[in-house]
Write a protein that holds these residues in place. Sequence first.
Motif, PDB file in Angstrom:
ATOM      1  N   TYR A 179       0.846  -1.200   0.000  1.00  0.00           N
ATOM      2  CA  TYR A 179       0.000   0.000   0.000  1.00  0.00           C
ATOM      3  C   TYR A 179       0.880   1.248   0.000  1.00  0.00           C
ATOM      4  O   TYR A 179       0.848   2.090   0.891  1.00  0.00           O
ATOM      5  CB  TYR A 179      -0.969  -0.006   1.201  1.00  0.00           C
ATOM      6  N   GLY A 184       0.028   3.619  -3.858  1.00  0.00           N
ATOM      7  CA  GLY A 184      -1.093   2.751  -3.489  1.00  0.00           C
ATOM      8  C   GLY A 184      -0.967   1.309  -3.978  1.00  0.00           C
ATOM      9  O   GLY A 184      -1.934   0.558  -3.914  1.00  0.00           O
ATOM     10  N   TYR A 299     -11.310   2.663   6.964  1.00  0.00           N
ATOM     11  CA  TYR A 299     -10.465   3.047   5.826  1.00  0.00           C
ATOM     12  C   TYR A 299     -11.013   2.461   4.523  1.00  0.00           C
ATOM     13  O   TYR A 299     -10.987   3.115   3.476  1.00  0.00           O
ATOM     14  CB  TYR A 299      -9.014   2.587   6.042  1.00  0.00           C
ATOM     15  N   ARG A 300     -11.516   1.225   4.598  1.00  0.00           N
ATOM     16  CA  ARG A 300     -12.067   0.607   3.381  1.00  0.00           C
ATOM     17  C   ARG A 300     -13.255   1.430   2.862  1.00  0.00           C
ATOM     18  O   ARG A 300     -13.361   1.706   1.667  1.00  0.00           O
ATOM     19  CB  ARG A 300     -12.488  -0.837   3.663  1.00  0.00           C
ATOM     20  N   ARG A 303     -11.933   4.474   1.197  1.00  0.00           N
ATOM     21  CA  ARG A 303     -11.372   4.124  -0.118  1.00  0.00           C
ATOM     22  C   ARG A 303     -12.498   3.941  -1.135  1.00  0.00           C
ATOM     23  O   ARG A 303     -12.452   4.463  -2.251  1.00  0.00           O
ATOM     24  CB  ARG A 303     -10.537   2.840   0.031  1.00  0.00           C
ATOM     25  N   LYS A 322      -6.587   0.553  -8.000  1.00  0.00           N
ATOM     26  CA  LYS A 322      -7.404   0.620  -6.780  1.00  0.00           C
ATOM     27  C   LYS A 322      -6.568   0.089  -5.603  1.00  0.00           C
ATOM     28  O   LYS A 322      -6.147  -1.079  -5.622  1.00  0.00           O
ATOM     29  CB  LYS A 322      -8.646  -0.243  -6.982  1.00  0.00           C
ATOM     30  N   LEU A 329      -4.418   7.030  -2.749  1.00  0.00           N
ATOM     31  CA  LEU A 329      -4.772   6.702  -4.133  1.00  0.00           C
ATOM     32  C   LEU A 329      -3.977   7.649  -5.036  1.00  0.00           C
ATOM     33  O   LEU A 329      -3.940   8.864  -4.801  1.00  0.00           O
ATOM     34  CB  LEU A 329      -6.277   6.894  -4.305  1.00  0.00           C
ATOM     35  N   PHE A 373      -7.295   9.166   1.287  1.00  0.00           N
ATOM     36  CA  PHE A 373      -8.696   8.926   1.668  1.00  0.00           C
ATOM     37  C   PHE A 373      -8.807   8.658   3.164  1.00  0.00           C
ATOM     38  O   PHE A 373      -9.883   8.384   3.686  1.00  0.00           O
ATOM     39  CB  PHE A 373      -9.308   7.764   0.859  1.00  0.00           C
ATOM     40  N   SER A 374      -7.685   8.755   3.877  1.00  0.00           N
ATOM     41  CA  SER A 374      -7.617   8.306   5.269  1.00  0.00           C
ATOM     42  C   SER A 374      -8.274   9.261   6.266  1.00  0.00           C
ATOM     43  O   SER A 374      -8.783   8.833   7.295  1.00  0.00           O
ATOM     44  CB  SER A 374      -6.145   8.136   5.659  1.00  0.00           C
TER      45      SER A 374
END
Length: 400
Positions: A179, A184, A299-300, A303, A322, A329, A373-374
């Motif tokens: 990651y 990413g 987090y998912r 995302r 992705k 990302l 995106f965190s």
Amino acid sequence: MEKLKPFRFSKRFDDVPLIGSAFAGEHPGLIPLAFGFPYPNSFPINELAESVVAALKSEGTEALQYSGGPGQKKILKWIRERSRLRSIDVETDQIMITSGSNQGIDLVARTLTDPGDSVWVEAPVYFGALRAFYLAQNELSAFPVDGDGLRVDLVEEALIEAAAGKRPMPKFIYVLPNYHNPAGINLSVERRKKLAALAYKYNFYIIEDDAYVELNFDGDFLPSIYSFGPERVIYMSTFSKIVAPGIRMAWVISDPEVLSRIKIVKTEGLTSVLMQEAVSCFLEKVDFEDHLRPLVAGYRMRRDAMVKAIGDFFGSEVSFEKPKGGFFLWLSFPSEIDTTKLLHDAVEAGVSFVDGKSFYLDRKPTNNLRLAFSFCDEMQIRKAIRILAMVYQKQKNAVC
Ligand SMILES: Cc1ncc(COP(=O)(O)O)c(C=O)c1O
């Protein structure tokens, strides 16, 4: 009093660019997709508060002494057990606690290199690590990544050249296998094995920075590079992404000979012993899997919200891999787009991100950018991507 004369600070600072959170801090009020920070609700505030009190009550005198109490040993054991799940089988004397992984990177760079020594990194590369290497006055070369991580084939070609005396041999290669920040992506197992084999053949170290390993959205864990080359890999990971960055606690795993030298470079002595007692209480108190599950789910969700918003607002105008975990990302625009210019307009419109050039040694304009995106919630993420798409359309129309 005599008039102050200008003071010449260390020349080490001359080439160190200010990137990342330094930028984010200058622009309050934006939706900060620049922030590679955990989302605030993820912090286990009550459990940590109780743990600090419990640590002081049970280990008070030792927790406040230079040498600390039993906490450190317990944390080392916890890390040893957790590492086994990641195919890393070590004794506790091969683990050292540091004040964040950034300190670990800094210590390792100063332990392995002298000024002018060659260090190889990925392109793009995490800029926090770059800062440490600039300050260590390393000579840097960068090698591209693709969807399977670092192009180890190009690294091998360069090593063959180095062995033939055509370029300096690296002292170490800094790699982010899981990651990737910012790209990413994950390094494939074949490349992990190959890179470890090259480290033995050409006698360099690999720094394996595994900051995000636990934030895995799909459930599959790849074996660490360390597992393929324990004598030539220095592994590091951190509590920043799984507890909180404010506790400043991370770890380095390597052979005891390297660790004994790192300890000399670490002039502060032990990392905050009070916090170690508290973290040790915390790890005893919580069921770690129960703690991790909602964190990773958070987090998912973020995302997924970002991926959906990009699909909705950009369609096929941009491309990205992705991310299967982590915080970031990496978005690629058509080649005529310069993301540094885009950043300028995005900030005006209320959104921040980190432009691609901040992750490259040459700092030339690029058509990539990093979105975190965190930190933001799903609504903010959607709004920010909508704004970004509008800003992009404007720049695209201006370029065409
Ligand atoms: C790849 C990578 N390594 C290390 C760090 C630093 O982590 P720590 O908070 O443990 O210093 C970060 C933080 O963003 C990171 O992204």
